[in-house]
Design a protein around this motif. Structure first.
Motif, PDB file in Angstrom:
ATOM      1  N   ARG A 119      80.516 -49.738  16.059  1.00  0.00           N
ATOM      2  CA  ARG A 119      81.121 -50.192  14.813  1.00  0.00           C
ATOM      3  C   ARG A 119      81.396 -49.018  13.890  1.00  0.00           C
ATOM      4  O   ARG A 119      80.702 -48.011  13.901  1.00  0.00           O
ATOM      5  N   TYR A 120      82.462 -49.180  13.126  1.00  0.00           N
ATOM      6  CA  TYR A 120      82.776 -48.254  12.052  1.00  0.00           C
ATOM      7  C   TYR A 120      82.072 -48.771  10.808  1.00  0.00           C
ATOM      8  O   TYR A 120      82.006 -49.991  10.589  1.00  0.00           O
ATOM      9  N   GLU A 121      81.568 -47.864   9.977  1.00  0.00           N
ATOM     10  CA  GLU A 121      80.812 -48.253   8.786  1.00  0.00           C
ATOM     11  C   GLU A 121      81.292 -47.471   7.569  1.00  0.00           C
ATOM     12  O   GLU A 121      81.558 -46.269   7.655  1.00  0.00           O
ATOM     13  N   TYR A 122      81.373 -48.169   6.459  1.00  0.00           N
ATOM     14  CA  TYR A 122      81.748 -47.564   5.179  1.00  0.00           C
ATOM     15  C   TYR A 122      80.761 -48.073   4.139  1.00  0.00           C
ATOM     16  O   TYR A 122      80.730 -49.265   3.830  1.00  0.00           O
ATOM     17  N   THR A 123      79.922 -47.181   3.624  1.00  0.00           N
ATOM     18  CA  THR A 123      78.868 -47.570   2.692  1.00  0.00           C
ATOM     19  C   THR A 123      79.205 -47.079   1.289  1.00  0.00           C
ATOM     20  O   THR A 123      79.529 -45.906   1.086  1.00  0.00           O
ATOM     21  N   VAL A 124      79.129 -48.018   0.335  1.00  0.00           N
ATOM     22  CA  VAL A 124      79.379 -47.728  -1.067  1.00  0.00           C
ATOM     23  C   VAL A 124      78.232 -48.322  -1.871  1.00  0.00           C
ATOM     24  O   VAL A 124      77.946 -49.517  -1.761  1.00  0.00           O
ATOM     25  N   ASP A 125      77.557 -47.490  -2.649  1.00  0.00           N
ATOM     26  CA  ASP A 125      76.460 -47.948  -3.504  1.00  0.00           C
ATOM     27  C   ASP A 125      75.436 -48.783  -2.739  1.00  0.00           C
ATOM     28  O   ASP A 125      74.960 -49.809  -3.228  1.00  0.00           O
ATOM     29  N   GLY A 126      75.127 -48.374  -1.527  1.00  0.00           N
ATOM     30  CA  GLY A 126      74.114 -49.057  -0.729  1.00  0.00           C
ATOM     31  C   GLY A 126      74.584 -50.299   0.001  1.00  0.00           C
ATOM     32  O   GLY A 126      73.804 -50.956   0.685  1.00  0.00           O
ATOM     33  N   HIS A 127      75.867 -50.632  -0.100  1.00  0.00           N
ATOM     34  CA  HIS A 127      76.432 -51.802   0.578  1.00  0.00           C
ATOM     35  C   HIS A 127      77.401 -51.309   1.650  1.00  0.00           C
ATOM     36  O   HIS A 127      78.219 -50.423   1.400  1.00  0.00           O
ATOM     37  N   THR A 128      77.339 -51.909   2.834  1.00  0.00           N
ATOM     38  CA  THR A 128      78.135 -51.423   3.964  1.00  0.00           C
ATOM     39  C   THR A 128      79.143 -52.450   4.446  1.00  0.00           C
ATOM     40  O   THR A 128      78.782 -53.566   4.819  1.00  0.00           O
ATOM     41  N   ALA A 129      80.403 -52.042   4.424  1.00  0.00           N
ATOM     42  CA  ALA A 129      81.459 -52.791   5.098  1.00  0.00           C
ATOM     43  C   ALA A 129      81.526 -52.224   6.510  1.00  0.00           C
ATOM     44  O   ALA A 129      81.291 -51.030   6.718  1.00  0.00           O
ATOM     45  N   PHE A 130      81.822 -53.069   7.489  1.00  0.00           N
ATOM     46  CA  PHE A 130      81.837 -52.583   8.856  1.00  0.00           C
ATOM     47  C   PHE A 130      82.878 -53.304   9.694  1.00  0.00           C
ATOM     48  O   PHE A 130      83.350 -54.388   9.339  1.00  0.00           O
ATOM     49  N   ALA A 131      83.227 -52.656  10.803  1.00  0.00           N
ATOM     50  CA  ALA A 131      84.145 -53.243  11.780  1.00  0.00           C
ATOM     51  C   ALA A 131      83.531 -53.064  13.155  1.00  0.00           C
ATOM     52  O   ALA A 131      83.365 -51.934  13.620  1.00  0.00           O
ATOM     53  N   ASN A 132      83.166 -54.168  13.778  1.00  0.00           N
ATOM     54  CA  ASN A 132      82.671 -54.119  15.153  1.00  0.00           C
ATOM     55  C   ASN A 132      83.855 -53.926  16.081  1.00  0.00           C
ATOM     56  O   ASN A 132      84.923 -54.497  15.865  1.00  0.00           O
ATOM     57  N   TYR A 133      83.651 -53.123  17.119  1.00  0.00           N
ATOM     58  CA  TYR A 133      84.742 -52.875  18.057  1.00  0.00           C
ATOM     59  C   TYR A 133      84.229 -52.772  19.485  1.00  0.00           C
ATOM     60  O   TYR A 133      83.035 -52.646  19.735  1.00  0.00           O
ATOM     61  N   ARG A 134      85.197 -52.816  20.393  1.00  0.00           N
ATOM     62  CA  ARG A 134      84.929 -52.554  21.810  1.00  0.00           C
ATOM     63  C   ARG A 134      85.974 -51.527  22.236  1.00  0.00           C
ATOM     64  O   ARG A 134      87.151 -51.641  21.888  1.00  0.00           O
ATOM     65  N   ARG A 135      85.543 -50.519  22.945  1.00  0.00           N
ATOM     66  CA  ARG A 135      86.474 -49.501  23.421  1.00  0.00           C
ATOM     67  C   ARG A 135      86.464 -49.484  24.937  1.00  0.00           C
ATOM     68  O   ARG A 135      85.413 -49.369  25.565  1.00  0.00           O
ATOM     69  N   GLU A 136      87.655 -49.628  25.489  1.00  0.00           N
ATOM     70  CA  GLU A 136      87.840 -49.584  26.945  1.00  0.00           C
ATOM     71  C   GLU A 136      89.011 -48.656  27.218  1.00  0.00           C
ATOM     72  O   GLU A 136      90.156 -48.999  26.924  1.00  0.00           O
ATOM     73  N   GLY A 137      88.713 -47.475  27.742  1.00  0.00           N
ATOM     74  CA  GLY A 137      89.769 -46.502  27.996  1.00  0.00           C
ATOM     75  C   GLY A 137      90.449 -46.107  26.708  1.00  0.00           C
ATOM     76  O   GLY A 137      89.814 -45.663  25.760  1.00  0.00           O
ATOM     77  N   LYS A 138      91.762 -46.306  26.657  1.00  0.00           N
ATOM     78  CA  LYS A 138      92.562 -45.942  25.485  1.00  0.00           C
ATOM     79  C   LYS A 138      92.841 -47.145  24.580  1.00  0.00           C
ATOM     80  O   LYS A 138      93.757 -47.112  23.761  1.00  0.00           O
ATOM     81  N   VAL A 139      92.037 -48.205  24.717  1.00  0.00           N
ATOM     82  CA  VAL A 139      92.217 -49.406  23.893  1.00  0.00           C
ATOM     83  C   VAL A 139      90.991 -49.607  23.013  1.00  0.00           C
ATOM     84  O   VAL A 139      89.859 -49.664  23.498  1.00  0.00           O
ATOM     85  N   LEU A 140      91.241 -49.704  21.703  1.00  0.00           N
ATOM     86  CA  LEU A 140      90.206 -49.985  20.712  1.00  0.00           C
ATOM     87  C   LEU A 140      90.434 -51.410  20.217  1.00  0.00           C
ATOM     88  O   LEU A 140      91.445 -51.692  19.566  1.00  0.00           O
ATOM     89  N   THR A 141      89.542 -52.312  20.573  1.00  0.00           N
ATOM     90  CA  THR A 141      89.655 -53.711  20.168  1.00  0.00           C
ATOM     91  C   THR A 141      88.771 -53.932  18.945  1.00  0.00           C
ATOM     92  O   THR A 141      87.558 -53.710  19.011  1.00  0.00           O
ATOM     93  N   ILE A 142      89.389 -54.328  17.832  1.00  0.00           N
ATOM     94  CA  ILE A 142      88.648 -54.611  16.602  1.00  0.00           C
ATOM     95  C   ILE A 142      88.216 -56.069  16.671  1.00  0.00           C
ATOM     96  O   ILE A 142      89.039 -56.983  16.600  1.00  0.00           O
ATOM     97  N   LEU A 143      86.917 -56.288  16.820  1.00  0.00           N
ATOM     98  CA  LEU A 143      86.375 -57.628  17.013  1.00  0.00           C
ATOM     99  C   LEU A 143      86.145 -58.363  15.704  1.00  0.00           C
ATOM    100  O   LEU A 143      86.381 -59.571  15.611  1.00  0.00           O
TER     101      LEU A 143
END
Length: 89
Positions: free
Chosen positions: A13-37
């Motif tokens: 997952r990608y994570e972005y934390t601001v003032d102690g709170h985290t927005a995130f994006a779970n993903y799956r990576r297969e080869g050259k494909v990044l699937t944002i779940l």
């Protein structure tokens, strides 16, 4: 203080934390494909642009790695449609 988006590869997952709170994006990576779940921002970050910033950084990272993005998440799909770049001429 500027906080960068991090790619937490162990958690897939990608994570972005601001003032102690985290927005995130779970993903799956297969080869050259990044699937944002799933993209989520906690209530404290909703309406602040945090999820949009997260998506901007995900797209930038995917470009650097020459990955195709497949959005499963409705938010990610809508964001990508809205921010689609014009085709090169």
């Amino acid at each position: 203080m500027t906080v960068d988006v991090i790619n937490n590869e162990q958690a897939s997952r990608y994570e972005y934390t601001v003032d102690g709170h985290t927005a995130f994006a779970n993903y799956r990576r297969e080869g050259k494909v990044l699937t944002i779940l799933y993209v989520e921002a906690p209530p404290e970050l909703r309406g602040t642009g945090a999820a949009g910033h997260l998506m901007e950084e995900i797209v930038a990272d995917a470009r650097r790695q020459n990955l195709d993005i497949v959005p499963v998440c409705g938010y990610a799909a809508a964001w990508l449609r809205k921010h689609k770049e014009p085709a090169s001429q």
